[in-house]
Write a protein that holds these residues in place. Structure first.
Motif, mmCIF file in Angstrom:
data_model
loop_
_atom_site.group_PDB
_atom_site.id
_atom_site.type_symbol
_atom_site.label_atom_id
_atom_site.label_comp_id
_atom_site.label_asym_id
_atom_site.label_seq_id
_atom_site.Cartn_x
_atom_site.Cartn_y
_atom_site.Cartn_z
ATOM 1 N N ASP A 169 0.818 -1.201 0.000
ATOM 2 C CA ASP A 169 0.000 0.000 0.000
ATOM 3 C C ASP A 169 0.861 1.263 0.000
ATOM 4 N N TRP A 171 0.612 3.761 -2.246
ATOM 5 C CA TRP A 171 0.882 4.287 -3.584
ATOM 6 C C TRP A 171 0.213 5.648 -3.755
ATOM 7 N N ASP A 172 0.751 6.415 -4.690
ATOM 8 C CA ASP A 172 0.149 7.689 -5.094
ATOM 9 C C ASP A 172 -0.030 8.626 -3.901
ATOM 10 N N VAL A 188 -2.935 4.835 -1.694
ATOM 11 C CA VAL A 188 -3.784 3.762 -2.212
ATOM 12 C C VAL A 188 -3.121 2.410 -1.967
ATOM 13 N N PRO A 190 -3.458 -0.712 -3.816
ATOM 14 C CA PRO A 190 -4.066 -0.856 -5.137
ATOM 15 C C PRO A 190 -4.809 -2.177 -5.357
ATOM 16 N N GLU A 192 -4.720 -3.684 -8.049
ATOM 17 C CA GLU A 192 -3.835 -4.526 -8.853
ATOM 18 C C GLU A 192 -3.126 -5.586 -8.016
ATOM 19 N N GLN A 219 -9.421 0.317 -5.513
ATOM 20 C CA GLN A 219 -9.143 1.379 -6.485
ATOM 21 C C GLN A 219 -7.735 1.206 -7.045
ATOM 22 N N THR A 220 -7.547 1.637 -8.294
ATOM 23 C CA THR A 220 -6.222 1.626 -8.890
ATOM 24 C C THR A 220 -5.363 2.746 -8.314
ATOM 25 N N TYR A 221 -4.063 2.614 -8.474
ATOM 26 C CA TYR A 221 -3.128 3.647 -8.045
ATOM 27 C C TYR A 221 -2.932 4.734 -9.105
ATOM 28 N N LYS A 222 -3.586 4.659 -10.260
ATOM 29 C CA LYS A 222 -3.196 5.434 -11.436
ATOM 30 C C LYS A 222 -3.819 6.820 -11.550
#
Length: 411
Positions: A169, A171-172, A188, A190, A192, A219-222
């Protein structure tokens, strides 16, 4: 007052480096350097303009190339000094922080390892620098490892703490500082990697971090998340809901996290950033996707913590590139001392700055890309004199990702 964000070279690059003994050592013991960076092509162009340094005048904008790297984030100190965090995403990567004083950039390498961005930065009312980034926590990628790192800088000294939780975890990451100087992060876990979604990180009095799931679902990290703290100390988190394709806003109430929809028109809410003004007004910049490469930059405003949202169009982007090395924070919002919103936004071709004047958005072009694409990550802050400061990047290589870090301001 609300404190939002206050806070080797590529081939063919000429570098002038002089050690600066007045700049204190960083956490890893490396001496800070005063570095002037100028690409060969840029140097030739500046000579033709009669400019002898690494600053290029573009109409009333002044552009400075700082260093190699990717994914910058910028914040201003209380006395208006720009501070930029950025990184090299590689198994032998690094995180660096640059600050500009007396016309020179001073760069400190604050961490080495296998990291992922975008990093973020904030400066508190006491001048302490707070930053966040994702650490894979292993020399090779492992889905079960990885977390957010909190970085603190004061007096040229840096310390880092991992905000531990299960999973891959953090991310972002985004970070902000409340009026008492306490940092708050969001990130996030993710989908994924089987993660639970958006997380909020609260720093305890003993320096440890407590991690809370806000209830976003996977949720995605993108597509960016953002965090802000209101005058009552309540954390607010904005994010793109990938299942509904909506812009969502969450806040922590007495009964846990409450989530509402801000905009549900089309495929919207990508790359959002949140700011809260001194009166509790909520401001969000975000991207409304029209096609694989184009969309509208929108602004959502609500006067207080409840009521109807007012949504307006800021501008349009037509060359957005998605994917692992593609767009991340392509919008950045900040408020000036009068509470007026400014929004910077960018795709691979153009960097623009919009400001709300008389109920209408006025946009200007800051940078037009030529042969080198823009990095699709920007960070904006406004100083006490109403001057904008923007960090952005150019991409010199997409795989592996690398580029050059730039700073734009105007007098």
């Amino acid at each position: 007052m609300y404190w939002k964000k206050r806070i080797g070279k590529p081939a063919g690059t000429a570098i002038a480096v002089t050690s600066d003994p007045s700049f204190t050592q960083g956490r890893d013991g490396k001496t800070g350097l005063t570095i002037a960076v100028l690409s060969m092509a840029g140097a030739i162009g500046l000579m033709a303009l009669g400019l002898a340094d690494a600053d290029a005048a573009v109409e009333d904008w002044r552009l400075s190339e700082i260093d190699e790297g990717t994914k910058p984030a910028l914040a201003l100190t209380p006395d208006g000094v720009p501070v930029i965090v950025y990184m090299l995403e590689a198994q032998s990567g690094w995180v660096r922080v640059a600050n500009r004083r007396d016309g020179a950039w001073r760069i400190d390498e604050v961490a080495t390892g296998y990291f992922y961005g975008p990093p973020d930065i904030a400066v508190g009312p006491d001048g302490v620098v707070h930053a966040a980034y994702h650490d894979h926590q292993a020399p090779q990628f492992e889905p079960s490892k990885g977390d957010a790192v909190y970085l603190r800088g004061e007096g040229g000294q840096w310390s880092a703490v991992t905000a531990a939780d299960s999973g891959h975890d953090g991310w972002d990451n985004r970070i902000t500082v409340d009026g008492s100087g306490r940092p708050h992060m969001v990130g996030v876990d993710p989908l994924e990697f089987g993660g639970t979604g958006v997380e909020y990180y609260a720093r305890n009095d003993d320096g440890s971090w407590a991690v809370e799931q806000i209830g976003s679902g996977p949720q995605t990290y993108k597509h960016a998340v953002s965090v802000a703290i209101d005058a009552d100390g309540i954390p607010w988190v904005s994010y793109h809901d990938g299942s509904a394709m909506d812009l969502k806003l969450a806040h922590r109430g007495t009964d846990g996290w409450q989530i509402e929809t801000v905009d549900d028109g089309g495929e919207t809410g990508f790359f959002n950033e949140l700011a809260i003004d001194a009166n509790g007004g909520q401001h969000i910049s975000y991207y409304d996707r029209l096609s694989a490469t184009s969309g509208i930059i929108r602004y959502a405003f609500r006067d207080g913590a409840s009521g109807a949202w007012q949504i307006s169009e800021v501008g349009r982007l037509d060359n957005v590139s998605l994917g692992f090395t593609g767009a991340r924070n392509i919008t950045s919002i900040n408020l000036d001392d009068d509470g007026r919103p400014w929004i910077a936004y960018s795709d691979e071709s153009v960097l623009k700055l919009g400001r709300l004047e008389g109920g209408q958005w006025q946009a200007e072009t800051v940078v037009d890309a030529t042969d080198t694409p823009l990095g699709q990550i920007i960070s904006l802050d406004i100083d006490g004199e109403g001057r904008p400061h923007i960090a952005y990047a150019l991409v010199t290589n997409k795989s592996p990702l690398n580029g050059s870090i730039w700073y734009a301001t105007r007098d």
